[in-house]
Design a protein around this motif. Structure first.
Motif, mmCIF file in Angstrom:
data_model
loop_
_atom_site.group_PDB
_atom_site.id
_atom_site.type_symbol
_atom_site.label_atom_id
_atom_site.label_comp_id
_atom_site.label_asym_id
_atom_site.label_seq_id
_atom_site.Cartn_x
_atom_site.Cartn_y
_atom_site.Cartn_z
ATOM 1 N N VAL A 179 0.859 -1.188 0.000
ATOM 2 C CA VAL A 179 0.000 0.000 0.000
ATOM 3 C C VAL A 179 0.895 1.237 0.000
ATOM 4 N N THR A 180 0.786 2.032 -1.049
ATOM 5 C CA THR A 180 1.668 3.191 -1.222
ATOM 6 C C THR A 180 0.954 4.498 -0.897
ATOM 7 N N ASP A 181 1.735 5.547 -0.698
ATOM 8 C CA ASP A 181 1.163 6.883 -0.494
ATOM 9 C C ASP A 181 0.342 7.312 -1.708
ATOM 10 N N GLU A 182 0.804 6.915 -2.896
ATOM 11 C CA GLU A 182 0.076 7.276 -4.117
ATOM 12 C C GLU A 182 -1.313 6.653 -4.133
ATOM 13 N N LEU A 183 -1.409 5.376 -3.702
ATOM 14 C CA LEU A 183 -2.717 4.721 -3.654
ATOM 15 C C LEU A 183 -3.627 5.419 -2.654
ATOM 16 N N ILE A 184 -3.106 5.760 -1.501
ATOM 17 C CA ILE A 184 -3.921 6.430 -0.488
ATOM 18 C C ILE A 184 -4.411 7.779 -0.991
ATOM 19 N N SER A 185 -3.568 8.486 -1.724
ATOM 20 C CA SER A 185 -3.981 9.750 -2.325
ATOM 21 C C SER A 185 -5.119 9.526 -3.322
ATOM 22 N N LYS A 186 -5.024 8.454 -4.096
ATOM 23 C CA LYS A 186 -6.085 8.147 -5.061
ATOM 24 C C LYS A 186 -7.391 7.799 -4.342
ATOM 25 N N LEU A 187 -7.286 7.067 -3.245
ATOM 26 C CA LEU A 187 -8.486 6.727 -2.476
ATOM 27 C C LEU A 187 -9.233 7.994 -2.084
ATOM 28 N N SER A 188 -8.496 8.964 -1.604
ATOM 29 C CA SER A 188 -9.101 10.213 -1.162
ATOM 30 C C SER A 188 -9.770 10.940 -2.321
ATOM 31 N N ARG A 189 -9.069 11.022 -3.449
ATOM 32 C CA ARG A 189 -9.608 11.734 -4.609
ATOM 33 C C ARG A 189 -10.779 10.992 -5.245
ATOM 34 N N ALA A 190 -10.844 9.665 -5.033
ATOM 35 C CA ALA A 190 -11.928 8.868 -5.612
ATOM 36 C C ALA A 190 -13.146 8.782 -4.694
ATOM 37 N N GLY A 191 -13.103 9.463 -3.556
ATOM 38 C CA GLY A 191 -14.281 9.543 -2.697
ATOM 39 C C GLY A 191 -14.306 8.611 -1.512
ATOM 40 N N PHE A 222 1.461 4.068 7.305
ATOM 41 C CA PHE A 222 0.121 3.966 6.741
ATOM 42 C C PHE A 222 -0.870 4.838 7.510
ATOM 43 N N ILE A 223 -0.804 4.770 8.836
ATOM 44 C CA ILE A 223 -1.700 5.583 9.664
ATOM 45 C C ILE A 223 -1.480 7.070 9.393
ATOM 46 N N LYS A 224 -0.232 7.478 9.315
ATOM 47 C CA LYS A 224 0.082 8.888 9.052
ATOM 48 C C LYS A 224 -0.381 9.315 7.665
ATOM 49 N N ALA A 225 -0.233 8.425 6.677
ATOM 50 C CA ALA A 225 -0.644 8.765 5.309
ATOM 51 C C ALA A 225 -2.162 8.926 5.209
ATOM 52 N N LEU A 226 -2.923 8.036 5.870
ATOM 53 C CA LEU A 226 -4.374 8.160 5.874
ATOM 54 C C LEU A 226 -4.810 9.462 6.531
ATOM 55 N N HIS A 227 -4.174 9.783 7.637
ATOM 56 C CA HIS A 227 -4.504 11.023 8.339
ATOM 57 C C HIS A 227 -4.177 12.240 7.480
ATOM 58 N N LYS A 228 -3.067 12.190 6.783
ATOM 59 C CA LYS A 228 -2.662 13.294 5.906
ATOM 60 C C LYS A 228 -3.689 13.523 4.810
ATOM 61 N N GLN A 229 -4.267 12.424 4.303
ATOM 62 C CA GLN A 229 -5.270 12.542 3.240
ATOM 63 C C GLN A 229 -6.682 12.728 3.788
ATOM 64 N N THR A 230 -6.784 12.917 5.095
ATOM 65 C CA THR A 230 -8.062 13.147 5.795
ATOM 66 C C THR A 230 -9.086 12.043 5.512
ATOM 67 N N ILE A 231 -8.616 10.795 5.484
ATOM 68 C CA ILE A 231 -9.530 9.650 5.381
ATOM 69 C C ILE A 231 -9.714 9.081 6.782
ATOM 70 N N PRO A 232 -10.877 9.241 7.379
ATOM 71 C CA PRO A 232 -11.093 8.688 8.723
ATOM 72 C C PRO A 232 -11.117 7.160 8.682
ATOM 73 N N PHE A 233 -10.688 6.539 9.774
ATOM 74 C CA PHE A 233 -10.632 5.074 9.783
ATOM 75 C C PHE A 233 -10.799 4.534 11.187
ATOM 76 N N ASN A 234 -11.325 3.319 11.232
ATOM 77 C CA ASN A 234 -11.468 2.559 12.463
ATOM 78 C C ASN A 234 -10.432 1.447 12.466
ATOM 79 N N LEU A 235 -9.818 1.181 13.606
ATOM 80 C CA LEU A 235 -8.890 0.070 13.745
ATOM 81 C C LEU A 235 -9.545 -1.036 14.566
ATOM 82 N N ASN A 236 -9.583 -2.245 13.993
ATOM 83 C CA ASN A 236 -10.095 -3.413 14.702
ATOM 84 C C ASN A 236 -8.938 -4.143 15.382
#
Length: 334
Positions: A179-191, A222-236
């Protein structure tokens, strides 16, 4: 899918008239069309007070050839919610069946079978179809892990972004080294609006024992990248895994403490040893376990007892409350 384990029991106890084994797309269509049950594969049924089982069909449906789900018989206004992520109607969607992993504690692969996925184009076209038919752009992916095939996920994001479509969606996600920073950025831009992530433990060693290897360094990134892209997440988190020591558990608490400002919520579960899992086979073969398959929660392994697991559950729950990380209900969140 649980019929794969229960077999004829629902019929014997008068819960059901027909049981479908494995994928239900073709058998259920034939049953609904009134075809002769004797000629339908992969089912168990009662006839003249006797129970019959037809041969299981090995052929699996080609997912891209299945029609899109039809919600026209539903008054979708009654399914609107006021969740913290989505407000309004959210439609379920499936991109795949099965899982690419075989985590020791999980029954998903046992029940759902081998992994197979739709094409990114098929999933994109379904989202667009449902959006213009029902007037909603909100979707919740039902897949066990939306990034089981990273290439598929990248293609889906590229289609959404490249066609200027506006969708908001949630999914279950897995920590993986690719899982790359580029993919996480795409996730954010794709909604992508929310992810539920099965981290299971803050201990690299315990995750390896679970057959969910991922380095602590990668988890932090990964946690920092998600936070940077403002994608909220739950950890199980899976509390009290058999090989989890006090030190391992403290690593989980430390991870929450370290990243509490980046995490939307945490959901801890006490480890149950479920029939059909790798862990159940280990527990049955290893004499150090005290394990009854009918009592999934009462197993003992060395110092790991139900009482110890309850104590750890209490500790992680108190920390979640301290940092305001208690999740909303599933319906309220999505």
């Amino acid at each position: 899918p649980h019929c794969k384990k229960l077999l004829s029991k629902p019929i014997e106890e008068d819960y059901a008239d027909i049981v479908v084994l494995g994928e239900g797309y073709e058998p259920i269509s034939k049953i609904a069309a009134g075809e002769d049950l004797n000629h339908i594969g992969s089912i168990i049924f009662k006839k003249n007070h006797k129970i019959f089982q037809s041969p299981e069909k090995s052929g699996l449906a080609e997912l891209d050839k299945l029609p899109f789900p039809d919600f026209s018989d539903f008054d979708l206004r009654q399914y609107s919610n006021s969740g913290t992520v989505f407000r309004g109607v959210t439609l379920p969607i499936n991109a795949s069946l099965g899982c690419t992993r075989n985590c020791t504690f999980c029954t998903y692969s046992f029940f759902m079978g081998r992994f197979k996925a739709r094409s990114a184009r098929s999933v994109f076209e379904e989202m667009r179809y449902q959006k213009y038919r029902h007037g909603t752009c909100r979707f919740s992916f039902m897949d066990g892990m939306i990034n089981a095939d990273v290439k598929f996920l990248e293609e889906l994001c590229d289609l959404i972004i490249g066609n200027d479509e506006i969708f908001y969606w949630t999914a279950q996600f897995g920590f993986k080294e690719n899982v790359t920073d580029e993919l996480i950025s795409k996730l954010s831009r794709a909604g992508c609006s929310f992810l539920s992530i099965g981290l299971e433990s803050g201990s690299e060693k315990v995750r390896k024992d679970m057959l969910k290897p991922c380095s602590n360094t990668k988890v932090d990134e990964f946690i920092k990248a998600l936070h940077k892209q403002t994608i909220p997440f739950n950890l199980n988190f899976l509390i009290g895994y058999p090989t989890e020591t006090e030190s391992d558990f403290c690593e989980t608490l430390e991870l929450i403490k370290k990243h509490h400002s980046r995490i939307a919520s945490v959901t801890p579960y006490i480890t149950h040893i479920l029939t059909g899992t790798i862990l159940s086979k280990i527990a049955l073969e290893n004499k150090e376990y005290s394990f009854d398959p009918k009592e999934a929660s009462s197993w003992v392994f060395r110092e790991n007892t139900p009482q110890l697991r309850d104590q750890r559950m209490q500790r992680i729950t108190e920390m979640a409350i301290q940092y305001n990380l208690i999740p909303k209900t599933a319906s309220g969140m999505f």
